[in-house]
Design an enzyme around this catalytic site. Structure first.
Site, PDB file in Angstrom:
ATOM      1  N   MET A 205       0.496  -1.140  -0.526  1.00  0.00           N
ATOM      2  CA  MET A 205       0.258  -0.039  -0.166  1.00  0.00           C
ATOM      3  C   MET A 205       1.460   0.956  -0.318  1.00  0.00           C
ATOM      4  SD  MET A 205      -3.720  -0.605   2.133  1.00  0.00           S
ATOM      5  CE  MET A 205      -2.843  -0.691   3.423  1.00  0.00           C
TER       6      MET A 205
ATOM      7  N   ASP B 126       2.585  -8.595   9.674  1.00  0.00           N
ATOM      8  CA  ASP B 126       0.885  -9.602   9.218  1.00  0.00           C
ATOM      9  C   ASP B 126       0.756 -10.909   9.371  1.00  0.00           C
ATOM     10  OD1 ASP B 126       0.365  -6.484   9.617  1.00  0.00           O
ATOM     11  OD2 ASP B 126       0.717  -6.506   7.502  1.00  0.00           O
TER      12      ASP B 126
ATOM     13  N   HIS C 185       9.466  -3.156   3.440  1.00  0.00           N
ATOM     14  CA  HIS C 185       9.155  -3.434   2.411  1.00  0.00           C
ATOM     15  C   HIS C 185      10.155  -4.162   1.260  1.00  0.00           C
ATOM     16  CE1 HIS C 185       5.408  -0.549   2.972  1.00  0.00           C
ATOM     17  NE2 HIS C 185       3.997  -1.546   3.152  1.00  0.00           N
TER      18      HIS C 185
HETATM   19  O1  PAF Z   1      -0.267  -5.432   3.371  1.00  0.00           O
HETATM   20  C1  PAF Z   1      -0.313  -4.408   3.062  1.00  0.00           C
HETATM   21  O2  PAF Z   1       0.337  -3.835   3.243  1.00  0.00           O
HETATM   22  C2  PAF Z   1      -2.137  -4.488   1.839  1.00  0.00           C
HETATM   23  O3  PAF Z   1      -2.676  -5.648   3.042  1.00  0.00           O
HETATM   24  C3  PAF Z   1      -2.152  -5.354   0.985  1.00  0.00           C
HETATM   25  C4  PAF Z   1      -1.812  -7.436   1.405  1.00  0.00           C
HETATM   26  C5  PAF Z   1      -0.723  -5.059   0.289  1.00  0.00           C
HETATM   27  C6  PAF Z   1      -3.466  -5.349   0.220  1.00  0.00           C
HETATM   28  O4  PAF Z   1      -4.026  -4.683   0.125  1.00  0.00           O
END
Ligand code: PAF
Length: 272
Positions: A27, A146, A34
């Protein structure tokens, strides 16, 4: 690196790719967590696709959808530096139809994160399934932070027989232990200091387990004690399928904590 805004553009490129595709859905507001996913994907695949899409259907009314950090220019630079091949940045209107089939996450999505955020995982699965359909990855990369999301996405891939490998990636932390999150920027100085108790509590739990403690009640008490000055939302000790455990199962246990700092919820966990 090519930036693609429409599904048509991406699909017409994707149909000509015959080698391995690694996909990192995000996102945006990219941080080192990331970057570690993108780097792993770069190492393990011929082609790397990253998506940046702040998905409205996974935010509940009153959550931080409007305030969610958006840093497109910086994110583009990061993706270029990480040698991403295609950066997919769709508009909301291209991703969702007015009326469409809705995915319903299973009951286990209504515990823990899903209890505080009922319906959140329906939205996550909906958008991830769409993104998988568009990008058709060989390998898709998700962070262990997550954990519940990761477990549900793995189940969705199994349940719908999708030929995609879900790659679980380690949590990346600041040097003082705080797990990286796009929401860390919401913390003021005092909250940032206090937030260290989260990882400390997990390390204290790991130390107890290393000393052969297996009773999850005792371990939860220790976590509660370390975090007693914080607003603790939950501590849970579950197996990889998210069933609560009475006793630690080495190699099949996740210890999860969520603490609140004002309106900011911080998640952390360790996987045994
Ligand atoms: O983890 C995230 O950033 C979001 O939940 C994802 C997997 C990109 C879905 O919008």
């Amino acid at each position: 690196m090519k930036i693609l805004k429409t599904i048509d553009e991406l699909q017409s490129i994707r149909k000509d790719i015959t080698s391995n595709v690694g996909f990192v859905p995000t996102m945006g507001a990219l941080h080192d967590g990331h970057i570690s996913l993108i780097k792993k994907s770069r190492k393990e695949n011929d082609i790397v696709i990253v998506s940046i899409f702040v998905n409205p259907t996974q935010f509940l009314a009153g959550e931080d959808l409007d305030a969610y950090p958006r840093k497109d220019a910086a994110d583009i630079k990061i993706c270029e530096m990480c040698k991403v091949d295609y950066l997919f940045m769709p508009e909301i209107s291209t991703m969702y139809a007015k009326e469409e089939i809705i995915l319903k996450a299973p009951n286990k999505s209504y515990v823990l994160e899903g209890k505080t955020r009922p319906g959140h995982f329906d939205g996550v699965l909906q958008v991830v399934l769409k993104l998988f359909g568009i990008t058709q990855p060989t390998n898709a990369y998700f962070g262990k932070k997550d954990a519940q999301q990761l477990s549900l996405i793995s189940q969705m891939v199994k349940d719908f027989f999708l030929p995609i490998n879900i790659i679980a990636c380690e949590i990346v932390r600041e040097s003082d232990g705080l797990a990286l999150s796009s929401r860390n920027i919401y913390l003021d100085e005092t909250q940032r200091k206090d937030s260290l108790l989260i990882s400390k509590s997990l390390y204290a739990a790991a130390t107890l387990i290393a000393k052969d403690e297996r009773d999850t009640k005792v371990i939860k008490e220790k976590i509660n004690e370390v975090m007693k000055t914080l607003e603790l939302e939950y501590v849970a000790i579950v197996d990889r399928e998210f069933n609560e455990l009475e006793n630690i199962e080495i190699d099949n246990t996740i210890i999860l904590v969520v603490a609140k700092f004002g309106n900011t919820r911080l998640l952390d966990n360790i996987w045994l």
